[in-house]
Design an enzyme around this catalytic site. Sequence first.
Site, PDB file in Angstrom:
ATOM      1  N   ASP A 106      42.595  38.398  42.268  1.00 47.27           N
ATOM      2  CA  ASP A 106      42.315  37.197  41.680  1.00 47.27           C
ATOM      3  C   ASP A 106      42.361  35.943  42.400  1.00 47.27           C
ATOM      4  O   ASP A 106      41.709  35.085  42.277  1.00 47.27           O
ATOM      5  CB  ASP A 106      42.505  37.020  40.097  1.00 47.27           C
ATOM      6  CG  ASP A 106      44.126  36.955  40.118  1.00 47.27           C
ATOM      7  OD1 ASP A 106      44.718  37.340  40.980  1.00 47.27           O
ATOM      8  OD2 ASP A 106      44.436  36.806  39.032  1.00 47.27           O
ATOM      9  N   HIS A 107      43.431  35.949  43.321  1.00 47.74           N
ATOM     10  CA  HIS A 107      43.645  34.826  43.863  1.00 47.74           C
ATOM     11  C   HIS A 107      44.944  35.204  44.973  1.00 47.74           C
ATOM     12  O   HIS A 107      45.539  36.088  44.697  1.00 47.74           O
ATOM     13  CB  HIS A 107      44.076  33.739  43.265  1.00 47.74           C
ATOM     14  CG  HIS A 107      45.386  34.082  42.417  1.00 47.74           C
ATOM     15  ND1 HIS A 107      46.689  34.236  42.533  1.00 47.74           N
ATOM     16  CD2 HIS A 107      45.210  34.216  41.032  1.00 47.74           C
ATOM     17  CE1 HIS A 107      47.372  34.278  41.666  1.00 47.74           C
ATOM     18  NE2 HIS A 107      46.547  34.404  40.438  1.00 47.74           N
ATOM     19  N   ASP A 143      46.699  41.503  40.916  1.00 46.84           N
ATOM     20  CA  ASP A 143      46.882  39.935  40.499  1.00 46.84           C
ATOM     21  C   ASP A 143      47.889  39.198  41.751  1.00 46.84           C
ATOM     22  O   ASP A 143      48.737  39.946  41.860  1.00 46.84           O
ATOM     23  CB  ASP A 143      47.669  39.947  39.223  1.00 46.84           C
ATOM     24  CG  ASP A 143      47.267  38.589  38.584  1.00 46.84           C
ATOM     25  OD1 ASP A 143      48.115  37.368  39.159  1.00 46.84           O
ATOM     26  OD2 ASP A 143      46.623  38.314  37.741  1.00 46.84           O
ATOM     27  N   ASP A 158      51.710  39.716  41.670  1.00 43.69           N
ATOM     28  CA  ASP A 158      51.898  38.262  41.693  1.00 43.69           C
ATOM     29  C   ASP A 158      53.190  37.751  41.252  1.00 43.69           C
ATOM     30  O   ASP A 158      53.746  36.879  41.762  1.00 43.69           O
ATOM     31  CB  ASP A 158      50.668  37.556  40.283  1.00 43.69           C
ATOM     32  CG  ASP A 158      50.765  36.323  40.088  1.00 43.69           C
ATOM     33  OD1 ASP A 158      50.366  35.675  41.101  1.00 43.69           O
ATOM     34  OD2 ASP A 158      51.300  35.890  39.252  1.00 43.69           O
ATOM     35  N   SER A 204      45.278  31.977  37.400  1.00 45.49           N
ATOM     36  CA  SER A 204      45.206  33.514  36.902  1.00 45.49           C
ATOM     37  C   SER A 204      44.056  33.295  35.801  1.00 45.49           C
ATOM     38  O   SER A 204      43.094  34.209  35.584  1.00 45.49           O
ATOM     39  CB  SER A 204      46.242  34.311  36.798  1.00 45.49           C
ATOM     40  OG  SER A 204      46.966  34.730  37.667  1.00 45.49           O
ATOM     41  N   HIS A 222      50.459  30.121  44.313  1.00 51.53           N
ATOM     42  CA  HIS A 222      49.229  30.409  44.583  1.00 51.53           C
ATOM     43  C   HIS A 222      48.646  29.971  46.030  1.00 51.53           C
ATOM     44  O   HIS A 222      49.249  28.847  46.347  1.00 51.53           O
ATOM     45  CB  HIS A 222      48.205  30.510  43.426  1.00 51.53           C
ATOM     46  CG  HIS A 222      48.683  31.157  42.400  1.00 51.53           C
ATOM     47  ND1 HIS A 222      47.881  31.092  41.179  1.00 51.53           N
ATOM     48  CD2 HIS A 222      49.693  32.037  41.984  1.00 51.53           C
ATOM     49  CE1 HIS A 222      48.255  31.886  40.352  1.00 51.53           C
ATOM     50  NE2 HIS A 222      49.427  32.319  40.722  1.00 51.53           N
ATOM     51  N   HIS A 234      55.270  35.272  43.596  1.00 52.00           N
ATOM     52  CA  HIS A 234      56.020  34.059  43.136  1.00 52.00           C
ATOM     53  C   HIS A 234      57.418  34.139  43.639  1.00 52.00           C
ATOM     54  O   HIS A 234      57.964  32.987  44.024  1.00 52.00           O
ATOM     55  CB  HIS A 234      55.903  33.853  41.823  1.00 52.00           C
ATOM     56  CG  HIS A 234      54.407  33.032  41.459  1.00 52.00           C
ATOM     57  ND1 HIS A 234      54.027  32.071  41.724  1.00 52.00           N
ATOM     58  CD2 HIS A 234      53.495  33.894  40.460  1.00 52.00           C
ATOM     59  CE1 HIS A 234      53.127  31.910  41.271  1.00 52.00           C
ATOM     60  NE2 HIS A 234      52.672  32.716  40.650  1.00 52.00           N
ATOM     61  N   GLU A 274      44.646  46.232  35.248  1.00 50.10           N
ATOM     62  CA  GLU A 274      45.427  44.964  36.092  1.00 50.10           C
ATOM     63  C   GLU A 274      46.895  45.399  36.650  1.00 50.10           C
ATOM     64  O   GLU A 274      47.748  46.085  35.933  1.00 50.10           O
ATOM     65  CB  GLU A 274      45.745  43.810  35.533  1.00 50.10           C
ATOM     66  CG  GLU A 274      46.337  42.692  36.406  1.00 50.10           C
ATOM     67  CD  GLU A 274      46.903  41.462  35.559  1.00 50.10           C
ATOM     68  OE1 GLU A 274      46.760  40.535  36.237  1.00 50.10           O
ATOM     69  OE2 GLU A 274      47.371  41.817  34.310  1.00 50.10           O
TER      70      GLU A 274
END
Length: 546
Positions: free
Chosen positions: A326-327, A45, A284, A85, A423, A288, A279
């Site tokens: 996912d991104h 993620d 992620d 997400s 993101h 952030h 996952e």
Amino acid sequence: MKYSKKWSSLFLASTIALSSISIAQPQVQAAKVKKPTNVIMLVMDGSSNNAVTLSRWYKGEGLAMDEILSGAVRTYSAESAITDSAPAATALATGHKSNDKYIGVLPSVINSPGLAQIAKEDAFRPVANVLEGAKQQGKATGLISTSEIQHATPAGFSAHVNNRSQYDDIAEQQVYQNIDVVLGGGLESLAPGTTKNARKDGENLVDVLKEKNYDLVKTRDELLNSKSSKIWGSFAPSDLAYDLDRAKTRASEPTLAEMTSKAIDTLKKDEDGFFLFVEGSKVDWAAHANDTIGIISDILSFDAAVKEAVDFAKKDGNTMVIAVTDHGNSGITMGNVNTTSTYSSIPVSAYIDPLKKAKMTVEGALSQLKEDKSNIVEVAVLYGLDDLSEDELATLKSAKDMGKEMVKMLANRANIGYTTGGHTGEDVFLYSFGPSKITGLVENTDLAHAMAQFMGFDLNKLTDDLYLPATKVFTEKGYTTKIDLTDKENPKFIAQKNDVTVTIPVNKNTLIYEQNKTTKTHTFDTINVYNGTEFYVSKKVLKVIK
């Protein structure tokens, strides 16, 4: 127009996307596919290609992912070039682009170029996911996450809600989906309590899991020693520790690789095959926070899980492995304003050596901070910030957010750049392995359809089977219907005809049938979903209705 036609048009639009761009469609080499088929889907993620490059340099050798690099994935949502997400997971799991915070339901806003509009009444309609499809094929299923298991990405593969924050609904749906192996955090969402994500509906899902004969495990040792075919592991109230911090802060938690290995060993015993979702969640979270160490820590942890999956797939010979993020997140780069004029002469060591000094992530280091902050220097050293200058020390002492200053300092020392705390919208690497290897530049929605094809089902037809609007189908059978919101945390769909009353509880896999003062409860391998406007039920539910 029938719903299936609408879904087909949305699928075509979402997979083809911009007609002006040539995008390779995923190919499943059917001639090589034997039964039973297995799928292991791994999501890192909020990572990025730059973050993987940095992690490889940090490790000092190749990654397991390198061996199976096969293409790239476009990640935009139905409404934005940069996805959240929730719609990203929905795309990967169901084959449908969706909106910010939507989990497993169709979008209400479509403005990304190349996507077809859908009928207004189809907004928020549940759409089937690949885990549900695997279940309907008789396969064993698994769900793993290093965040709360109710977090957006695992939820996308197991639930259907309008907002990713609906942990009560997500947790309940996951329990009643009867997934064989569930491992991660999120214990607090299984029972009532006073914490942030404790249940508000009065349900105690721990008791339900016991009734369903799960082996409930809460530590690494309990997991590894379990002999059960049904395991529910909740190793923390919320998220698990970063991999780099685990030994010092939460040694009783399993690693992502250990959870993956245990899940494979458990699920592979099913003669019909299995589907497993994994996952690595906190890449992620670190991105952030612009925490370089946290990013590297959990990319390498994720890569170890990929190795477990690929090692099994090599021996098995008929397992599809997909690994992807996912991104993007953070816009991390090797090189920043410090290197504008000198980048061509800066060795790898200038980026990596400062990072190697860190013994913990910023989250881990701050967990060691005393209440009076008297050990700031020691905490800084844990994060690799040795030899603090007077200015740096003063900054940390006066900082309202000490962690924010620490990550800036380390990034500066290691010449790491960041463009955002959010993101990003770039295409991401695709890793795949097996007789169904996927290549080229594809849409995130393509991956869901490729997995479904490999396992032998069609996602659009599956949605037709699993999620029919209850009001419509019961009315057609002559029933009078209503949605009972007396208990707003536990809505019910009620249908009546003559002396028959049918009650369908939200999020569960049951139906209560009352006739002539006789009550019977029917149980299904599908769940009932309420999207705030309508209840949705499966064809299997309708088969017991007269």
